[in-house]
Design an enzyme around this catalytic site. Sequence first.
Site, PDB file in Angstrom:
ATOM      1  N   LEU A 505       0.949  -1.042   0.002  1.00  0.00           N
ATOM      2  CA  LEU A 505       0.130   0.053  -0.171  1.00  0.00           C
ATOM      3  C   LEU A 505       0.850   1.424   0.025  1.00  0.00           C
ATOM      4  CD1 LEU A 505      -2.706  -0.916   2.495  1.00  0.00           C
ATOM      5  CD2 LEU A 505      -3.047  -0.763   0.125  1.00  0.00           C
ATOM      6  N   GLY A 506       1.911   1.137   0.627  1.00  0.00           N
ATOM      7  CA  GLY A 506       2.923   2.335   0.735  1.00  0.00           C
ATOM      8  C   GLY A 506       4.298   2.004   1.563  1.00  0.00           C
ATOM      9  N   ARG A 507       5.095   3.255   1.539  1.00  0.00           N
ATOM     10  CA  ARG A 507       6.256   2.958   2.288  1.00  0.00           C
ATOM     11  C   ARG A 507       6.463   4.272   2.933  1.00  0.00           C
ATOM     12  NH1 ARG A 507      10.339  -0.659   0.016  1.00  0.00           N
ATOM     13  NH2 ARG A 507       9.238  -2.192  -1.403  1.00  0.00           N
ATOM     14  N   GLY A 508       6.522   4.244   4.460  1.00  0.00           N
ATOM     15  CA  GLY A 508       6.854   5.364   5.158  1.00  0.00           C
ATOM     16  C   GLY A 508       8.163   5.197   5.938  1.00  0.00           C
ATOM     17  N   ALA A 509       8.265   5.968   6.677  1.00  0.00           N
ATOM     18  CA  ALA A 509       9.478   6.310   7.558  1.00  0.00           C
ATOM     19  C   ALA A 509       9.776   4.866   8.399  1.00  0.00           C
ATOM     20  CB  ALA A 509       9.571   7.227   8.560  1.00  0.00           C
ATOM     21  N   PHE A 510       8.663   3.999   8.536  1.00  0.00           N
ATOM     22  CA  PHE A 510       8.865   2.897   9.630  1.00  0.00           C
ATOM     23  C   PHE A 510       8.981   1.779   8.862  1.00  0.00           C
ATOM     24  CE2 PHE A 510       6.596   6.408  11.448  1.00  0.00           C
ATOM     25  CZ  PHE A 510       7.393   6.771  12.507  1.00  0.00           C
ATOM     26  N   GLY A 511       8.358   1.699   7.708  1.00  0.00           N
ATOM     27  CA  GLY A 511       8.597   0.436   6.881  1.00  0.00           C
ATOM     28  C   GLY A 511       7.581   0.219   5.795  1.00  0.00           C
ATOM     29  N   VAL A 513       3.828  -1.031   4.148  1.00  0.00           N
ATOM     30  CA  VAL A 513       2.412  -1.085   4.658  1.00  0.00           C
ATOM     31  C   VAL A 513       1.842  -2.107   3.356  1.00  0.00           C
ATOM     32  CG1 VAL A 513       0.506  -0.304   5.324  1.00  0.00           C
ATOM     33  CG2 VAL A 513       2.419   0.909   5.587  1.00  0.00           C
ATOM     34  N   ASP A 624       5.587  13.375  13.246  1.00  0.00           N
ATOM     35  CA  ASP A 624       5.525  13.471  11.817  1.00  0.00           C
ATOM     36  C   ASP A 624       4.130  13.629  11.229  1.00  0.00           C
ATOM     37  OD1 ASP A 624       6.836  13.395   9.264  1.00  0.00           O
ATOM     38  OD2 ASP A 624       7.069  11.372   9.309  1.00  0.00           O
TER      39      ASP A 624
END
Length: 788
Positions: A505-511, A513, A624
Amino acid sequence: MSFAIFHHLLLLTILLPFSFVAQTVGNFPVGAALTAGGGASPWLSPSGDFAFGFQQLENKDLFLLSVWCEKIPEKTIVWYANGDNPAPSGSKVELTADHGLVSRNPTGEQIWSSNITNGQVSHGVMEDNGNFVLQNGSHGVLWQSFDHPTDTFLPTQSLEIGGVLFSRRTETNFSQGRFQLRLLEDGNLLLNPINLETKLAYDAYYVSRTSDTRNSSNSGYRLVFDAAGGLYILKRGGDGFFLSTVTVPSSDFYQRATLNFDGVFAQYSYPKRSTGSTNWSTIFTQPENICTAINGTLGSGACGYNSICSLNDKQRPACTCPQGFSLLDSNDEHGNCKPDSEVGCEGDWLSSMEDSVDFVELNNTDWPKSDYELLRPSREEECRNSCLHDCLCAVAIFRRSSCSKKKLPLSNGRLDRSVDGKAFVKIKKYNSLPGERKSWRAVIIAESVLLGSSVFINFVFCLRFFFYLRKLRKNGQGRISVETNVHCFTYKELARATNDFKQELGRGAFGVVYKGEMQIGSISAIAVKELNDLVQNGEKEFKTEVHVIGRTQHKNLVQLIGFCDEGHHRLLVYEYLSKGTLAQMLFGKSKPSWSLRIEMASGIARGLLYLHEECSNTPIIHCDIKPQNILIDDKCNARISDFGLSKLLMMDQSHTRTTIRGTRGYIAPEWFMRTPITVKVDVYSFGVTLLEIVYCRRSVYTETDGEEMILIDWAYDSCREGTLHILVEDDVDAMNDRENLERLVKIAIWCVQEDPSLRPTMRKVLQMLEGVVEVPIPPNPYSFSADC
Ligand SMILES: *[C@@H]1O[C@H](CO)[C@@H](O)[C@H](O)[C@H]1NC(C)=O
Ligand SMILES: *[C@@H]1O[C@H](CO)[C@@H](O)[C@H](O)[C@H]1NC(C)=O
Ligand SMILES: *[C@@H]1O[C@H](CO)[C@@H](O)[C@H](O)[C@H]1NC(C)=O
Ligand SMILES: *[C@@H]1O[C@H](CO)[C@@H](O)[C@H](O)[C@H]1NC(C)=O
Ligand SMILES: *[C@@H]1O[C@H](CO)[C@@H](O)[C@H](O)[C@H]1NC(C)=O
Ligand SMILES: *[C@@H]1O[C@H](CO)[C@@H](O)[C@H](O)[C@H]1NC(C)=O
Ligand SMILES: *[C@@H]1O[C@H](CO)[C@@H](O)[C@H](O)[C@H]1NC(C)=O
């Protein structure tokens, strides 16, 4: 009387040296000299901030003639003279009338000279801005270090067309390095790698785009670092093109902009009145990701040949050799890697190939400039086999049904999420004993490449993992009981629900999804977030945080359903929200209506207020807040996601501040200062987000003419001038609701005040949003640092 005279003379002779010293602070006459390693004190500027003299090189009996920050414990060097040819102990620098500064080695041979030809020097001045100046009798400037920059640029310094900064070779070797920054005739500022032998410039990896051949008033002609800490390219028409949107007050901070040895150009600040251990904090870096920015056909890339570049948490490149390769020069981590054993075409490779070589698989790794063949369409197994049976093939990259085969040397290696695809690196299979040691080392290196972090963090990680294993053996792996309604899932269950983590679904600062299907109460679709950077945190913190997050329940927060904590897998399971993020809505094609935007803004404010004040005794700081982290549910409620996670990555929010958490454009200024991080950082980011909601524009956006606009600055200026409506001209509802428009902008400007204590609490913000209290006229957000 003779006694009195004698006494007077004695007094004079005693006092003379002292008065001489007093006069020479910052000001040194012809004849003054310094000896390398002689123990004499350097020449200080009047404030004592900067010093000129010889600095000893780390672990060497060699000295660098330089200017440095005297009051900073590391004595950061900001200018140097003889980088390629450091001075041996006993060398001497002398201020001469004919040539200015002349430095000679102990045998009297000249090492370096300022080679003045335009007059007779009377004295040298170490100025408080870090500039060392040679003046004639009438204070005319004959030479100054600011006109001969090395790798560092200081406030009040400027660089004219044709000016160059060179990187050094390594952090501690001041020979000319592989990168340079130049201001070209056409007005562009460039960063590019160079060939070290010929100094030929390779393709630029940063271009400021401040050149306009049709209208020269849009072209740059000078790089300026002004006294207030702003770093910009001055255009002929008088406008400035700022390299960074953040400035910190020069009165409180030492500042510098340095072209680092690894090619990253960065602006730094250091608190002048520091207490305890502190360090230079990064204000901005250019480029933001050097591993992917360097992409020319010539040269090795950000790291050496055959190496892999990944960005560390300070936005600097970390270089590692892939398994089966090791550093050519073990002291130069950013240098070339060589294969541990030849897997080329020599001998009867055909008969032995399949038995003797193997592949190491690396995700998200590529060397984009080393292709010699492309197979398409191809399947993964075919790709691998094709490389296996081709003695020229060193690496094959399989990506979306295409297979690129690569030959040595590999260049521009990078490990980055944007790369996508899988690399098969060919290595020799049966290693003898010494080789085995090597491959063990390679595993660690490969792991640190995968983690994208420094070897040191990796070491800490290994250590922690070791203790963690020991703890597990001692305690046995029991399932914790959960007193909140948070489920504990096994990794297998989540793999099944997400169809082996298929749909991202997406990628963020934490990992990353992933989307999944699972029936839990009324919920049938889930979003599974795999946390990948929790290396510094133990087992306990994770569970504590999960429980804190699990206890939160609010209409404007994304609900945590469960988690998984198995081996090194840490995953969080959330309800899946189908409408995507606020960013997609605001910056997409069809913008949400004005009334819906106002409602969403209040929703986010309610969610934040809950996190700050209502859900537990200790406030949860999000760190954030930005439209990318706000999800929209099917009733069009704005819901905050990713809360409670910043703590997992920071351990102690008030003390450890080696990395700045958050996203450029939304970060509160106190991240760059030594003031505590409080809930007010979220208020700041909320203010930026609110402006984006009002105007459906990004906080930093590029106009059609290529000009970068800062929404905050723009909003404050137009608020003062009463021209708020201009940016919403195509939005009829907003145009017809001037009162609310003005209120929202005023609230936002209160939120982005540089001084955290001026920012309202979220409770106050909500009251203002709901019209319960009046919104006073906000002050200039920058009034904290500037005096206007
Ligand atoms: C100064 O002049 C000498 C002799 O001409 C030359 O070798 C040296 O490179 C010059 N130094 C600089 C910094 O230009
Ligand atoms: C000192 O230098 C300035 C500027 O270069 C020049 O105008 C002036 O004539 C010089 N004075 C002497 C005494 O050489
Ligand atoms: C710096 O690096 C260069 C190139 O590798 C080398 O020739 C030189 O000796 C080094 N200088 C010092 C002081 O180590
Ligand atoms: C050139 O650019 C400046 C600044 O953007 C603008 O004011 C001026 O009108 C332009 N001149 C022409 C001839 O387009
Ligand atoms: C500051 O950073 C430098 C470079 O990262 C490091 O060598 C130094 O030890 C740091 N100093 C402190 C006090 O943390
Ligand atoms: C790097 O160069 C390749 C080929 O020239 C191009 O396809 C790719 O998009 C470039 N990547 C970046 C990040 O500029
Ligand atoms: C690469 O990614 C796949 C799935 O995306 C995963 O199964 C595999 O373990 C990863 N490989 C490595 C070496 O991390």
